[in-house]
Design an enzyme around this catalytic site. Structure first.
Site, PDB file in Angstrom:
ATOM      1  N   ARG A 120      -1.996  -4.672   1.988  1.00 30.60           N
ATOM      2  CA  ARG A 120      -1.224  -5.363   3.038  1.00 30.60           C
ATOM      3  C   ARG A 120      -1.986  -5.323   4.363  1.00 30.60           C
ATOM      4  O   ARG A 120      -2.580  -4.316   4.737  1.00 30.60           O
ATOM      5  CB  ARG A 120       0.142  -4.684   3.213  1.00 30.60           C
ATOM      6  CG  ARG A 120       0.916  -5.230   4.396  1.00 30.60           C
ATOM      7  CD  ARG A 120       2.386  -4.935   4.326  1.00 30.60           C
ATOM      8  NE  ARG A 120       2.703  -3.526   4.351  1.00 30.60           N
ATOM      9  CZ  ARG A 120       3.932  -3.040   4.180  1.00 30.60           C
ATOM     10  NH1 ARG A 120       4.947  -3.866   3.920  1.00 30.60           N
ATOM     11  NH2 ARG A 120       4.153  -1.749   4.228  1.00 30.60           N
ATOM     12  N   LYS A 152      10.121  -7.125   0.621  1.00 29.45           N
ATOM     13  CA  LYS A 152      11.329  -7.363   1.425  1.00 29.45           C
ATOM     14  C   LYS A 152      10.993  -8.163   2.690  1.00 29.45           C
ATOM     15  O   LYS A 152      11.639  -9.156   2.986  1.00 29.45           O
ATOM     16  CB  LYS A 152      11.981  -6.017   1.824  1.00 29.45           C
ATOM     17  CG  LYS A 152      12.422  -5.195   0.624  1.00 29.45           C
ATOM     18  CD  LYS A 152      13.125  -3.908   1.033  1.00 29.45           C
ATOM     19  CE  LYS A 152      12.242  -2.944   1.798  1.00 29.45           C
ATOM     20  NZ  LYS A 152      11.082  -2.424   1.036  1.00 29.45           N
ATOM     21  N   ARG A 171      -1.695  -1.253   8.423  1.00 32.81           N
ATOM     22  CA  ARG A 171      -0.762  -0.302   9.025  1.00 32.81           C
ATOM     23  C   ARG A 171      -1.215   1.120   8.726  1.00 32.81           C
ATOM     24  O   ARG A 171      -1.698   1.391   7.624  1.00 32.81           O
ATOM     25  CB  ARG A 171       0.649  -0.514   8.441  1.00 32.81           C
ATOM     26  CG  ARG A 171       1.472  -1.479   9.235  1.00 32.81           C
ATOM     27  CD  ARG A 171       2.736  -1.898   8.533  1.00 32.81           C
ATOM     28  NE  ARG A 171       3.572  -0.807   8.030  1.00 32.81           N
ATOM     29  CZ  ARG A 171       4.773  -0.995   7.481  1.00 32.81           C
ATOM     30  NH1 ARG A 171       5.272  -2.215   7.376  1.00 32.81           N
ATOM     31  NH2 ARG A 171       5.473   0.026   7.031  1.00 32.81           N
ATOM     32  N   ARG A 188      18.718   3.021   4.320  1.00 32.93           N
ATOM     33  CA  ARG A 188      17.743   3.696   3.458  1.00 32.93           C
ATOM     34  C   ARG A 188      18.275   5.027   2.958  1.00 32.93           C
ATOM     35  O   ARG A 188      17.576   5.715   2.217  1.00 32.93           O
ATOM     36  CB  ARG A 188      16.463   3.941   4.247  1.00 32.93           C
ATOM     37  CG  ARG A 188      15.335   2.955   3.936  1.00 32.93           C
ATOM     38  CD  ARG A 188      14.176   3.305   4.850  1.00 32.93           C
ATOM     39  NE  ARG A 188      12.901   2.869   4.373  1.00 32.93           N
ATOM     40  CZ  ARG A 188      12.249   1.809   4.852  1.00 32.93           C
ATOM     41  NH1 ARG A 188      12.803   1.020   5.730  1.00 32.93           N
ATOM     42  NH2 ARG A 188      11.037   1.546   4.417  1.00 32.93           N
ATOM     43  N   ARG A 198       5.752   7.958   0.697  1.00 31.31           N
ATOM     44  CA  ARG A 198       6.883   7.046   0.956  1.00 31.31           C
ATOM     45  C   ARG A 198       7.623   6.706  -0.338  1.00 31.31           C
ATOM     46  O   ARG A 198       8.836   6.520  -0.333  1.00 31.31           O
ATOM     47  CB  ARG A 198       6.378   5.771   1.641  1.00 31.31           C
ATOM     48  CG  ARG A 198       5.881   6.046   3.059  1.00 31.31           C
ATOM     49  CD  ARG A 198       5.101   4.889   3.618  1.00 31.31           C
ATOM     50  NE  ARG A 198       5.932   3.736   3.886  1.00 31.31           N
ATOM     51  CZ  ARG A 198       5.455   2.529   4.133  1.00 31.31           C
ATOM     52  NH1 ARG A 198       4.153   2.307   4.137  1.00 31.31           N
ATOM     53  NH2 ARG A 198       6.275   1.527   4.376  1.00 31.31           N
TER      54      ARG A 198
HETATM   55  P1  ADP Z   1       8.118  -4.552   2.035  1.00 29.53           P
HETATM   56  O1  ADP Z   1       8.640  -5.234   3.272  1.00 29.53           O
HETATM   57  O2  ADP Z   1       9.116  -4.495   0.926  1.00 29.53           O
HETATM   58  O3  ADP Z   1       7.498  -3.211   2.305  1.00 29.53           O
HETATM   59  P2  ADP Z   1       6.099  -6.685   2.107  1.00 29.53           P
HETATM   60  O4  ADP Z   1       6.929  -7.925   2.126  1.00 29.53           O
HETATM   61  O5  ADP Z   1       5.410  -6.294   3.360  1.00 29.53           O
HETATM   62  O6  ADP Z   1       6.935  -5.448   1.468  1.00 29.53           O
HETATM   63  O7  ADP Z   1       5.018  -6.875   0.930  1.00 29.53           O
HETATM   64  C1  ADP Z   1       4.030  -5.860   0.684  1.00 29.53           C
HETATM   65  C2  ADP Z   1       2.692  -6.526   0.397  1.00 29.53           C
HETATM   66  O8  ADP Z   1       2.771  -7.212  -0.870  1.00 29.53           O
HETATM   67  C3  ADP Z   1       2.280  -7.577   1.435  1.00 29.53           C
HETATM   68  O9  ADP Z   1       0.890  -7.493   1.610  1.00 29.53           O
HETATM   69  C4  ADP Z   1       2.708  -8.918   0.793  1.00 29.53           C
HETATM   70  O10 ADP Z   1       1.863  -9.991   1.200  1.00 29.53           O
HETATM   71  C5  ADP Z   1       2.529  -8.624  -0.701  1.00 29.53           C
HETATM   72  N1  ADP Z   1       3.531  -9.295  -1.547  1.00 29.53           N
HETATM   73  C6  ADP Z   1       4.857  -9.496  -1.259  1.00 29.53           C
HETATM   74  N2  ADP Z   1       5.474 -10.133  -2.284  1.00 29.53           N
HETATM   75  C7  ADP Z   1       4.532 -10.306  -3.250  1.00 29.53           C
HETATM   76  C8  ADP Z   1       4.533 -10.917  -4.561  1.00 29.53           C
HETATM   77  N3  ADP Z   1       5.663 -11.436  -5.086  1.00 29.53           N
HETATM   78  N4  ADP Z   1       3.372 -10.910  -5.252  1.00 29.53           N
HETATM   79  C9  ADP Z   1       2.231 -10.362  -4.719  1.00 29.53           C
HETATM   80  N5  ADP Z   1       2.158  -9.803  -3.506  1.00 29.53           N
HETATM   81  C10 ADP Z   1       3.284  -9.770  -2.770  1.00 29.53           C
HETATM   82  P1  AMP Z   2       9.170  -0.483   6.789  1.00 29.41           P
HETATM   83  O1  AMP Z   2       8.543  -1.371   7.800  1.00 29.41           O
HETATM   84  O2  AMP Z   2      10.527  -0.924   6.351  1.00 29.41           O
HETATM   85  O3  AMP Z   2       8.238  -0.193   5.626  1.00 29.41           O
HETATM   86  O4  AMP Z   2       9.417   0.923   7.516  1.00 29.41           O
HETATM   87  C1  AMP Z   2       8.327   1.691   8.015  1.00 29.41           C
HETATM   88  C2  AMP Z   2       8.795   3.109   8.307  1.00 29.41           C
HETATM   89  O5  AMP Z   2       9.800   3.102   9.340  1.00 29.41           O
HETATM   90  C3  AMP Z   2       9.446   3.852   7.125  1.00 29.41           C
HETATM   91  O6  AMP Z   2       8.498   4.434   6.248  1.00 29.41           O
HETATM   92  C4  AMP Z   2      10.290   4.894   7.868  1.00 29.41           C
HETATM   93  O7  AMP Z   2       9.475   5.952   8.349  1.00 29.41           O
HETATM   94  C5  AMP Z   2      10.783   4.113   9.095  1.00 29.41           C
HETATM   95  N1  AMP Z   2      12.071   3.455   8.800  1.00 29.41           N
HETATM   96  C6  AMP Z   2      12.302   2.120   8.663  1.00 29.41           C
HETATM   97  N2  AMP Z   2      13.587   1.889   8.391  1.00 29.41           N
HETATM   98  C7  AMP Z   2      14.200   3.103   8.337  1.00 29.41           C
HETATM   99  C8  AMP Z   2      15.534   3.539   8.064  1.00 29.41           C
HETATM  100  N3  AMP Z   2      16.518   2.675   7.771  1.00 29.41           N
HETATM  101  N4  AMP Z   2      15.781   4.872   8.096  1.00 29.41           N
HETATM  102  C9  AMP Z   2      14.826   5.755   8.404  1.00 29.41           C
HETATM  103  N5  AMP Z   2      13.545   5.423   8.630  1.00 29.41           N
HETATM  104  C10 AMP Z   2      13.232   4.099   8.612  1.00 29.41           C
END
Ligand code: ADP
Ligand code: AMP
Length: 217
Positions: A127, A13, A160, A88, A171
């Site tokens: 990541r 995302k 992270r 969420r 999660r």
């Molecule tokens: P989210 O925001 O949904 O938690 P991220 O965008 O941070 O996910 O992506 C999670 C990890 O996967 C990051 O390290 C990113 O670089 C990697 N990633 C994202 N999209 C892809 C893809 N299509 N193929 C492989 N790796 C990906």
């Molecule tokens: P993210 O960066 O989207 O992976 O979010 C990291 C963490 O922030 C999540 O695992 C939750 O603990 C908190 N968080 C982010 N967005 C929300 C939401 N909409 N509602 C509740 N917790 C959230």
């Protein structure tokens, strides 16, 4: 254009949000980023959010809904925005709907990036993020040019705290219980679009653009 990005943690995302917002010139609103900024600034919101985030749990709805509403009232959101990581829970989705109705606005779509669980652990544990500018990488799939250094600002990139395998598993459970019902919620409202998130980053972006349309809106 008001868009919601749905999908499990690690679906991509944040990665896609950056490209979408660039292309459509809308602000990227990530609740996770807002919480992390508050944690690093040691604000009361950050101190409260950290307790939940470090355990892989959601931050309470009331708190989350209030910060999103505050953000959506800001001027740069008047022509649209992309919500990444919000809503969420069904309660958050209902609050967003009420907010939109009160302003006579609607959503363009809730875009689900679909990725099966077996991909997630690998994506999340690999990541790396830049604590200074927020850029995100993957050690295998999207590495920075210079190992360990952010391409954008040159800072050391880090893992992270909530991306360890144990917290990722927690999660994912939270996602299944509390967030997955939103797929049905938006499906019933005829607002759901789905992209296959297992392909390469640029291919996923191409599918998203096909759904959103090629013109800037
Ligand atoms: P989210 O925001 O949904 O938690 P991220 O965008 O941070 O996910 O992506 C999670 C990890 O996967 C990051 O390290 C990113 O670089 C990697 N990633 C994202 N999209 C892809 C893809 N299509 N193929 C492989 N790796 C990906
Ligand atoms: P993210 O960066 O989207 O992976 O979010 C990291 C963490 O922030 C999540 O695992 C939750 O603990 C908190 N968080 C982010 N967005 C929300 C939401 N909409 N509602 C509740 N917790 C959230």
């Amino acid at each position: 254009m008001r868009i919601i990005l749905l999908g499990p943690p690690g679906a991509g995302k944040g990665t896609q949000a950056k490209s979408i917002c660039n292309r459509y010139s809308i602000p990227h609103i990530s609740t996770g980023d807002i919480f992390r900024k508050n944690i690093s600034d040691n604000t009361p919101l950050g101190i409260e959010a950290k307790k939940h985030i470090d355990r892989g749990h959601l931050v309470p709805d009331e708190l989350t809904i209030d910060i999103v509403k505050d953000r959506l009232f800001q001027e740069d959101c008047s022509n649209g925005y992309l919500l990444d990581g919000f809503p969420r829970t069904v309660k958050q989705a209902e609050a967003l709907e009420e907010f939109l109705i009160s302003r006579g606005e609607n959503l363009a779509t809730a875009l689900l990036i679909k990725v099966p669980t077996e991909f997630i652990i690998d994506r999340m544990t690999g990541r790396r993020v830049c604590p200074a500018c927020g850029a995100s990488y993957h050690i295998k799939y999207n590495p920075p040019v210079n190992e360990g250094k952010c391409d954008v600002c040159g800072s050391d990139i880090i893992q992270r705290k909530d991306d360890t395998e144990a917290t990722v598993r927690e999660r994912l459970e939270v996602y299944d219980m509390q967030t997955e019902p939103l797929i049905d919620y938006y499906g019933k409202k005829d607002l759901l679009s789905i992209v296959e998130g297992t392909r390469a980053i640029n291919e996923v972006f191409e599918s998203i653009c096909n759904i959103l349309g090629s013109d800037k809106k």
